[in-house]
Design an enzyme around this catalytic site. Sequence first.
Site, PDB file in Angstrom:
ATOM      1  N   ARG A  17     -61.636  23.147   8.789  1.00 30.21           N
ATOM      2  CA  ARG A  17     -62.273  21.863   8.455  1.00 30.21           C
ATOM      3  C   ARG A  17     -61.433  20.683   8.943  1.00 30.21           C
ATOM      4  O   ARG A  17     -60.595  20.824   9.813  1.00 30.21           O
ATOM      5  CB  ARG A  17     -62.546  21.763   6.938  1.00 30.21           C
ATOM      6  CG  ARG A  17     -63.237  22.963   6.312  1.00 30.21           C
ATOM      7  CD  ARG A  17     -64.566  23.301   6.949  1.00 30.21           C
ATOM      8  NE  ARG A  17     -65.343  24.230   6.117  1.00 30.21           N
ATOM      9  CZ  ARG A  17     -66.260  25.046   6.605  1.00 30.21           C
ATOM     10  NH1 ARG A  17     -66.509  25.103   7.906  1.00 30.21           N
ATOM     11  NH2 ARG A  17     -66.945  25.829   5.809  1.00 30.21           N
ATOM     12  N   ASN A  41     -66.581  24.204  14.534  1.00 32.31           N
ATOM     13  CA  ASN A  41     -67.859  23.673  14.007  1.00 32.31           C
ATOM     14  C   ASN A  41     -67.633  22.527  13.029  1.00 32.31           C
ATOM     15  O   ASN A  41     -68.114  22.537  11.902  1.00 32.31           O
ATOM     16  CB  ASN A  41     -68.716  24.794  13.389  1.00 32.31           C
ATOM     17  CG  ASN A  41     -68.066  25.478  12.200  1.00 32.31           C
ATOM     18  OD1 ASN A  41     -66.846  25.523  12.084  1.00 32.31           O
ATOM     19  ND2 ASN A  41     -68.890  26.027  11.307  1.00 32.31           N
ATOM     20  N   HIS A 171     -66.866  38.463  12.991  1.00 32.53           N
ATOM     21  CA  HIS A 171     -67.337  38.887  11.669  1.00 32.53           C
ATOM     22  C   HIS A 171     -68.454  39.934  11.752  1.00 32.53           C
ATOM     23  O   HIS A 171     -69.581  39.700  11.295  1.00 32.53           O
ATOM     24  CB  HIS A 171     -67.766  37.707  10.797  1.00 32.53           C
ATOM     25  CG  HIS A 171     -68.508  36.605  11.498  1.00 32.53           C
ATOM     26  ND1 HIS A 171     -69.651  36.811  12.220  1.00 32.53           N
ATOM     27  CD2 HIS A 171     -68.251  35.281  11.584  1.00 32.53           C
ATOM     28  CE1 HIS A 171     -70.070  35.663  12.716  1.00 32.53           C
ATOM     29  NE2 HIS A 171     -69.235  34.725  12.355  1.00 32.53           N
ATOM     30  N   ASP A 244     -62.614  34.602   8.646  1.00 35.94           N
ATOM     31  CA  ASP A 244     -63.773  33.704   8.518  1.00 35.94           C
ATOM     32  C   ASP A 244     -63.684  32.877   7.240  1.00 35.94           C
ATOM     33  O   ASP A 244     -64.715  32.498   6.673  1.00 35.94           O
ATOM     34  CB  ASP A 244     -65.099  34.473   8.585  1.00 35.94           C
ATOM     35  CG  ASP A 244     -66.274  33.562   8.893  1.00 35.94           C
ATOM     36  OD1 ASP A 244     -66.055  32.434   9.371  1.00 35.94           O
ATOM     37  OD2 ASP A 244     -67.423  33.971   8.646  1.00 35.94           O
TER      38      ASP A 244
HETATM   39  O1  DOR Z   1     -70.581  31.764   6.155  1.00 33.76           O
HETATM   40  C1  DOR Z   1     -70.278  31.103   7.140  1.00 33.76           C
HETATM   41  N1  DOR Z   1     -69.669  29.906   7.002  1.00 33.76           N
HETATM   42  N2  DOR Z   1     -70.558  31.577   8.357  1.00 33.76           N
HETATM   43  C2  DOR Z   1     -70.391  30.845   9.462  1.00 33.76           C
HETATM   44  O2  DOR Z   1     -70.705  31.321  10.512  1.00 33.76           O
HETATM   45  C3  DOR Z   1     -69.897  29.444   9.363  1.00 33.76           C
HETATM   46  C4  DOR Z   1     -69.135  29.238   8.134  1.00 33.76           C
HETATM   47  C5  DOR Z   1     -68.881  27.778   7.812  1.00 33.76           C
HETATM   48  O3  DOR Z   1     -68.471  27.040   8.703  1.00 33.76           O
HETATM   49  O4  DOR Z   1     -69.047  27.408   6.652  1.00 33.76           O
HETATM   50 ZN    ZN Z   2     -66.853  31.635  11.021  1.00 35.68          ZN
END
Ligand code: DOR
Ligand code: ZN
Length: 337
Positions: A17, A41, A171, A244
């Site tokens: 984050r 992301n 994952h 993850d």
């Molecule tokens: O559960 C998930 N959370 N899968 C993802 O692919 C992205 C991630 C997130 O960024 O919260």
């Molecule tokens: Zn991820």
Amino acid sequence: MDTLTIRRPDDWHVHLRDGAMLQAVAPFTARQFARAIVMPNLVPPVTTAAAARAYRERIIAAAPGFTPLMTCYLTDAADPDDLAQGFADGVFTAAKLYPAGATTNSANGVTDLSRIYPVLERMQDIGMVLCVHGEVTDPDVDVFDREAVFIDRVLGPLLRDLPGLRVVFEHATTEQAVAFVEAAGDTVAATITPQHLHLNRNAMLVGGIRPHAYCLPVAKREQHRLALRRAATSGSPKFFLGTDSAPHTRETKEAACGCAGIFNAPYALESYLAVFEAEGALDRFEGFASEHGARFYGLPLNDGTVTLERVPTDVPAQIGAVVPFHAGETLAWRFVG
Ligand code: DOR
Ligand code: ZN
């Protein structure tokens, strides 16, 4: 055996984050892992080498001494030259493919793989790893089938077209993914999360809905969990640790439309180790946690070690604003350092 010492491990898939959440969560990953492949992301996503450089600096400021390995978020407009230059300059370690709409902050992802073939061809040429979120997004495909369908419709054809492309199937959650990766050449590997080794879909849905067990790809049937446990503990160099870890605040998880993601960073090694111990595979833990990933990425193994001891560890109900994986449970091992 009451203590276990292994080479210092890495996390080959994590969400750190930004802003206050980065400050809160990065130290947990840095405490257990020397390096991590950092997912791009953010809002807006990390799509350029310049953005990745700046994000890398923010991560290091939040977790001094830690080595973030940056990824480029691929969009339909991805620029092969910027990507290749970022890779050559050591800014990007890999690029991440999110099918548009597959998961959290993937709206800018790739709508059709054919649009980024020039990028993928360049990655194949320069040996740059493609990290894949392996789910189709077609509304007519059941959410529990989206990974297996992705393999048939997208990944299989892609690797027939670009057989030299280095791919990490991120994952993995199904026996189909395990079988695909095992059957592929040594240019294809997979990460496995702790939650998919511990949880099946019953754990999420029976006796009440548990939003803190919800992530994407969603946990599947028990047969898939067992296939993942076999793969992770098999000793195969194709499978390695990728948590993850994906923190969301408690309020955004416990909501009418709760966010996908499990925050497992604080007790990640303890969580994985519980699985390796139950499977009688403690001797294979070091390969999974500290060797296979680095070798796949062509990076040196870490110096130094970490130790875990068999001391009961109570996982708190909440860490800051986030509910961690295993909240309220007691794990059998403790990370010493
Ligand atoms: O559960 C998930 N959370 N899968 C993802 O692919 C992205 C991630 C997130 O960024 O919260
Ligand atoms: Zn991820």
